[in-house]
Design a protein around this motif. Structure first.
Motif, PDB file in Angstrom:
ATOM      1  N   LEU A 217       1.656   6.943  -6.614  1.00 47.35           N
ATOM      2  CA  LEU A 217       0.618   7.916  -6.976  1.00 47.35           C
ATOM      3  C   LEU A 217       1.112   9.345  -6.770  1.00 47.35           C
ATOM      4  O   LEU A 217       0.766  10.248  -7.514  1.00 47.35           O
ATOM      5  CB  LEU A 217      -0.652   7.664  -6.161  1.00 47.35           C
ATOM      6  CG  LEU A 217      -1.415   6.407  -6.562  1.00 47.35           C
ATOM      7  CD1 LEU A 217      -2.527   6.114  -5.578  1.00 47.35           C
ATOM      8  CD2 LEU A 217      -1.993   6.557  -7.962  1.00 47.35           C
ATOM      9  N   HIS A 218       1.949   9.542  -5.729  1.00 49.63           N
ATOM     10  CA  HIS A 218       2.529  10.860  -5.521  1.00 49.63           C
ATOM     11  C   HIS A 218       3.620  11.149  -6.552  1.00 49.63           C
ATOM     12  O   HIS A 218       3.757  12.267  -7.020  1.00 49.63           O
ATOM     13  CB  HIS A 218       3.087  10.987  -4.107  1.00 49.63           C
ATOM     14  CG  HIS A 218       2.025  11.081  -3.060  1.00 49.63           C
ATOM     15  ND1 HIS A 218       1.562   9.981  -2.384  1.00 49.63           N
ATOM     16  CD2 HIS A 218       1.317  12.124  -2.600  1.00 49.63           C
ATOM     17  CE1 HIS A 218       0.614  10.354  -1.551  1.00 49.63           C
ATOM     18  NE2 HIS A 218       0.443  11.646  -1.646  1.00 49.63           N
ATOM     19  N   ALA A 219       4.375  10.092  -6.875  1.00 51.55           N
ATOM     20  CA  ALA A 219       5.498  10.268  -7.812  1.00 51.55           C
ATOM     21  C   ALA A 219       5.009  10.814  -9.143  1.00 51.55           C
ATOM     22  O   ALA A 219       5.706  11.573  -9.808  1.00 51.55           O
ATOM     23  CB  ALA A 219       6.208   8.931  -8.025  1.00 51.55           C
TER      24      ALA A 219
ATOM     25  N   LEU B 157       8.957   2.144  -9.452  1.00 50.95           N
ATOM     26  CA  LEU B 157       8.093   2.000  -8.272  1.00 50.95           C
ATOM     27  C   LEU B 157       7.005   0.960  -8.531  1.00 50.95           C
ATOM     28  O   LEU B 157       6.651   0.186  -7.636  1.00 50.95           O
ATOM     29  CB  LEU B 157       7.450   3.334  -7.916  1.00 50.95           C
ATOM     30  CG  LEU B 157       8.289   4.268  -7.041  1.00 50.95           C
ATOM     31  CD1 LEU B 157       7.554   5.573  -6.794  1.00 50.95           C
ATOM     32  CD2 LEU B 157       8.618   3.602  -5.708  1.00 50.95           C
TER      33      LEU B 157
ATOM     34  N   GLY C 121       1.161   3.958  -2.918  1.00 49.07           N
ATOM     35  CA  GLY C 121       0.854   5.329  -2.476  1.00 49.07           C
ATOM     36  C   GLY C 121       1.962   6.269  -2.916  1.00 49.07           C
ATOM     37  O   GLY C 121       1.717   7.360  -3.447  1.00 49.07           O
ATOM     38  N   ALA C 122       3.205   5.838  -2.725  1.00 46.57           N
ATOM     39  CA  ALA C 122       4.348   6.639  -3.152  1.00 46.57           C
ATOM     40  C   ALA C 122       4.303   6.847  -4.664  1.00 46.57           C
ATOM     41  O   ALA C 122       4.550   7.943  -5.170  1.00 46.57           O
ATOM     42  CB  ALA C 122       5.650   5.961  -2.744  1.00 46.57           C
TER      43      ALA C 122
ATOM     44  N   TRP D 202       0.831  -1.204   0.000  1.00 45.42           N
ATOM     45  CA  TRP D 202       0.000   0.000   0.000  1.00 45.42           C
ATOM     46  C   TRP D 202       0.868   1.257   0.000  1.00 45.42           C
ATOM     47  O   TRP D 202       0.603   2.217  -0.720  1.00 45.42           O
ATOM     48  CB  TRP D 202      -0.915  -0.038   1.234  1.00 45.42           C
ATOM     49  CG  TRP D 202      -1.987   0.975   1.246  1.00 45.42           C
ATOM     50  CD1 TRP D 202      -3.189   0.906   0.617  1.00 45.42           C
ATOM     51  CD2 TRP D 202      -1.970   2.234   1.936  1.00 45.42           C
ATOM     52  NE1 TRP D 202      -3.924   2.032   0.866  1.00 45.42           N
ATOM     53  CE2 TRP D 202      -3.205   2.865   1.667  1.00 45.42           C
ATOM     54  CE3 TRP D 202      -1.036   2.875   2.747  1.00 45.42           C
ATOM     55  CZ2 TRP D 202      -3.532   4.116   2.190  1.00 45.42           C
ATOM     56  CZ3 TRP D 202      -1.359   4.117   3.263  1.00 45.42           C
ATOM     57  CH2 TRP D 202      -2.589   4.720   2.983  1.00 45.42           C
ATOM     58  N   LEU D 203       1.936   1.233   0.805  1.00 46.08           N
ATOM     59  CA  LEU D 203       2.833   2.396   0.886  1.00 46.08           C
ATOM     60  C   LEU D 203       3.543   2.630  -0.444  1.00 46.08           C
ATOM     61  O   LEU D 203       3.676   3.768  -0.894  1.00 46.08           O
ATOM     62  CB  LEU D 203       3.868   2.194   1.997  1.00 46.08           C
ATOM     63  CG  LEU D 203       3.383   2.398   3.428  1.00 46.08           C
ATOM     64  CD1 LEU D 203       4.448   1.943   4.414  1.00 46.08           C
ATOM     65  CD2 LEU D 203       3.057   3.869   3.681  1.00 46.08           C
ATOM     66  N   ILE D 204       3.986   1.544  -1.078  1.00 45.37           N
ATOM     67  CA  ILE D 204       4.729   1.700  -2.329  1.00 45.37           C
ATOM     68  C   ILE D 204       3.821   2.275  -3.423  1.00 45.37           C
ATOM     69  O   ILE D 204       4.205   3.214  -4.125  1.00 45.37           O
ATOM     70  CB  ILE D 204       5.344   0.357  -2.769  1.00 45.37           C
ATOM     71  CG1 ILE D 204       6.440  -0.049  -1.777  1.00 45.37           C
ATOM     72  CG2 ILE D 204       5.941   0.476  -4.171  1.00 45.37           C
ATOM     73  CD1 ILE D 204       7.023  -1.409  -2.019  1.00 45.37           C
TER      74      ILE D 204
END
Lengths: 297, 488
Positions: free
Chosen positions: A250-252, A266, A247-248, A243-245
């Motif tokens: 989507l921000h990237a 990613l 999430g990262a 989930w964190l990856i």
């Protein structure tokens, strides 16, 4: 019913394998056409690489048909299996692997319909095939459910939702892998990097809410069965990592300097986390191992 | 994602003409604070924090973690470390020092989570004014340059007045459920958006994470948790959740599938007694906990127990209860074993059970009782006792009445849970909405050029390379609306 599901799975495996071969031929024919094109021998490319003009479209059509056949066979097999066991076909690694393959196949066919990029199949179908092959190597006997799994509603929904997420992430991985293997400026008649970037993003946009829901439903279930909604059980933790990856990622997509190949990396990392979460049961024990030796979990 | 129209913040002039040549202390503090704020609101920083946190979690899921409770107890911790030393060897000490066995309570983990939360709050606070302005008072006049540099832009020359053009454009936008805001200063400026509240859904999705974390903190601070509440059959034990509340285990049953020997069901038939009065009764199963007065009782584990009667020299019964054999012997025979401090004395007994029919020392129907009188560590007496036969051990007469089972429940009362579930709901709904109905914003500018008008349309969203976007459709729609013959 159990036998019937077995036959359906074999049929699904065969049609997936055949479809993979067709997609490969299709891709190779495109490769030749692309080379001819660079040699100045004509062949028209569709606008923006949408329609892969130079490729042998008949083979592609057969591949697509075989793909749908595989989806139907696998879906039917899962339904038969569910009828045979009396619960959602998600209770052990065998059933779950087939469901994973189903999720990947459905996600691929859906994205093919929407984006017409058959090349993605070169990654997505082998993933599904590997999952089916893996299922073939592990025992398929129907075992009754241990106490922790005796929650028909949550068992079905929790895992079904996870399947959608994992299927979408397989596609995102496929797009990322194709993005990363082609040199700058595109090559081998592969879809344009921007197209792959977009498909990867769309796949994550579908998968991410489903992954979130999987984790939440997992917490709800853990709270009913184990008395705590979060216990840093390895499987829980691994899904949080996934989930964190993503999430990262989507921000990237909106951070300068992280678009393109870093985002694709990613996605690859995220899919590694999916597999790590998925196969985690095999090596990290914890509450999801259902050992039931001297503890009731 | 939402792209803000930002104008670069005006830099405070650090050095004004004629003023001090060195920047003052306050200026440096200002600059530092500004830098810090920049760091906290940076998405790049948040992203890196997420990846590092993920890496830490990977360690936590691969390396075996200290069970809850053991980490706080130095002797238990030392024992546990000895056990894992077999696997990690000489690395054990270093790994423990680095906190690898207790990742989720380590300082590094806490600092990371705290940093991520601070970044999340800062980003949210940073975004709120812009999101609010966009929703209520959007910028309508964005200047001509915007229409040349926006990621998606189109220009159309129309054979009509600006007013007529505007009318047609607005009709198209309204048909597509856009909200429109216009401004006319000779040139017509138009702003239109759809799903303008989705930016708030995104904010809600982010804030929900704080809610979940808050719920977890409330739970651990104000909640009650007992992960190991053991009750032998027939015994009544105070639950510890509230005064006078006790749980009595009537029976425990474990059943197995005949086909494969896998567990089928674990049933603890219990009653809850408040000051001796029955207030609740239920058969607790793994997926069916009992909830009473905000506390929930879950099936967790079970094991063998023995019903034991102990009489002292004067013949008074000092103990007559079920005793859980919740440990195992250390001599390698792997017998179930239990320890008991005889009430009102310093004397301890250890009870060992048989391992089955092949056991030559303790046969089925027997237990071994070892007495350590006066708190010593050497056994003062040891006997293998037949079931139902009163036997003298030390100064006591002990009877092994019968074999029992004990159940282990976990009890939890978690007032933070409501926050966690609320946060989870908000998280799912928020992110689903954001992805399902992404906010769309379009600007237009209509200027007169003689008898004709020039219509420029632009949008901020990135172009979907594979599918085209709503923007393309919109422009096509506008074109066809403008080309339609005027009905005069």
């Amino acid at each position: 019913m159990d036998k019937l599901s077995g036959y359906a799975f074999v049929a699904a495996g065969l049609s997936t394998a055949l479809a993979t071969v067709c997609y490969l031929i299709y891709a190779l024919s495109g490769l030749r056409a692309a080379r001819m094109e660079t040699a100045g021998l004509g062949a028209t490319t569709g606008s923006m690489g949408l329609i892969s003009g130079p490729r042998t479209s008949a083979v592609g059509r057969y591949a697509t048909m075989l793909g749908w056949l595989a989806v139907c066979a696998l879906g039917a097999g899962l339904v038969f299996r569910a009828i045979a066991t009396g619960h959602g076909p998600f209770a052990n690694m065998y059933e779950f692997s087939l469901a994973f393959a189903f999720g990947t196949l459905v996600a691929y066919m859906w994205f093919e319909r929407k984006y017409h990029q058959r090349i993605l199949a070169l990654i997505a179908l082998p993933v599904a095939l590997a999952m089916m092959g893996y299922a073939a190597t592990i025992p398929s006997t129907i075992e009754p459910l241990v106490p922790a799994l005796q929650n028909n509603l949550l068992l079905t929904v929790h895992v079904a939702v996870a399947i959608v997420a994992y299927g979408s992430f397989s596609i995102a991985f496929g797009a990322a892998a194709l993005y990363l293997i082609q040199p700058e400026g595109g090559r081998w008649g592969l879809p344009k990097p921007q197209v792959l970037d977009e498909i990867g993003y769309r796949a994550v946009v579908v998968g991410y809410p489903f992954l979130t829901l999987t984790i939440i439903l997992g917490a709800v279930w853990a709270n009913t069965a184990w008395g705590t909604y979060w216990s840093w059980d390895p499987k829980e933790t691994a899904s949080l990592v996934t989930w964190l990856i993503y999430g990262a990622y989507l921000h990237a997509r909106v951070v300068r300097g992280w678009r393109g190949s870093r985002a694709a990396w990613l996605l690859t990392l995220g899919f590694a986390a999916v597999l790590f979460t998925y196969f985690g049961n095999l090596f990290f024990g914890g509450l999801h191992s259902y050992s039931g030796l001297n503890s009731t979990n | 994602m939402v792209h803000e129209v930002r104008t670069p913040p005006l830099r405070p002039a650090a050095v004004t003409a004629g003023a001090a040549t060195k920047p003052g202390l306050m200026d440096r503090v200002d600059a530092a604070l500004e830098g810090l704020w920049h760091l906290l609101t940076s998405m790049r920083v948040a992203m890196v924090l997420m990846i590092v946190l993920a890496a830490l979690c990977v360690i936590g899921s691969l390396v075996i973690q200290v069970p809850t409770g053991v980490g706080d107890d130095p002797t238990a911790k030392a024992q546990w470390l000895d056990a894992v030393r077999q696997r990690f060897g000489a690395w054990t000490g270093a790994m423990d020092a680095l906190g690898l066995f207790d990742v989720f309570n380590s300082a590094a983990f806490r600092v990371l989570v705290a940093a991520l939360v601070i970044s999340l709050i800062a980003c949210t606070v940073h975004r709120i004014p812009g999101v609010w302005r966009t929703a209520t008072k959007p910028r309508v006049d964005v200047g001509p340059g915007f229409f040349e540099h926006a990621p998606q832009h189109e220009s159309i020359v129309v054979h009509a007045t600006t007013a007529a053009t505007l009318e047609k454009v607005e009709v198209v936008l309204r048909r597509r459920h856009y909200r429109t805001v216009t401004q006319d200063d000779g040139t017509v400026h138009l702003y239109a958006d759809r799903f303008r509240f989705m930016a708030f859904a995104s904010l809600a999705g982010h804030v929900s994470l704080i809610l979940i974390l808050l719920g977890a903190i409330v739970g651990t601070t104000f909640g009650f948790k007992n992960q190991y509440f053991a009750v032998p059959e027939g015994s009544t034990v105070l639950t510890g959740t509230e005064d006078g509340l006790a749980l009595k285990l009537l029976s425990f049953t474990d059943t197995y599938y005949p086909s494969n020997g896998q567990p089928q069901d674990y049933l603890s038939q219990v009653v809850l007694l408040k000051n001796g009065q029955q207030v609740a009764a239920q058969t607790i199963r793994v997926n069916e906990p009992l909830t009473y007065d905000g506390a929930t009782y879950y099936q967790r584990a079970f094991g063998p127990a023995v019903q034991l009667t102990i009489k002292d020299q004067r013949g008074n019964t000092v103990y007559n209860e079920g005793m859980p054999l919740d440990g195992s012997s250390t001599d390698g025979s792997n017998r179930s074993a239990g320890a008991l401090l005889i009430p009102g004395t310093n004397d301890t007994i250890n009870v060992f059970a048989t391992t089955g029919t092949s056991d030559t020392t303790i046969q089925p129907g027997q237990v071994q009782i070892v007495l350590y009188a006066g708190g010593g560590s050497t056994a003062t007496d040891s006997k293998v006792v037949d079931q139902g036969k009163a036997t003298a051990i030390g100064n006591y007469t002990m009877t092994f009445d019968r074999e029992l089972k004990y159940t282990v429940l976990s009890i939890s009362r978690d007032p933070g849970q409501i926050l966690v579930w609320l946060g989870a709901l908000l998280l799912f709904v928020g992110f689903t909405l954001v992805f399902l109905l992404p906010q769309r914003r379009v600007w237009a500018r209509i200027s007169a050029r003689g008898a004709m008008s020039v219509l420029s349309v632009a949008s901020l969203g990135r172009r979907d390379a594979a599918l085209g976007t709503d923007f393309d459709d919109l422009v096509t729609d506008i074109r066809s609306a403008l080309q339609a013959p005027n009905q005069v």
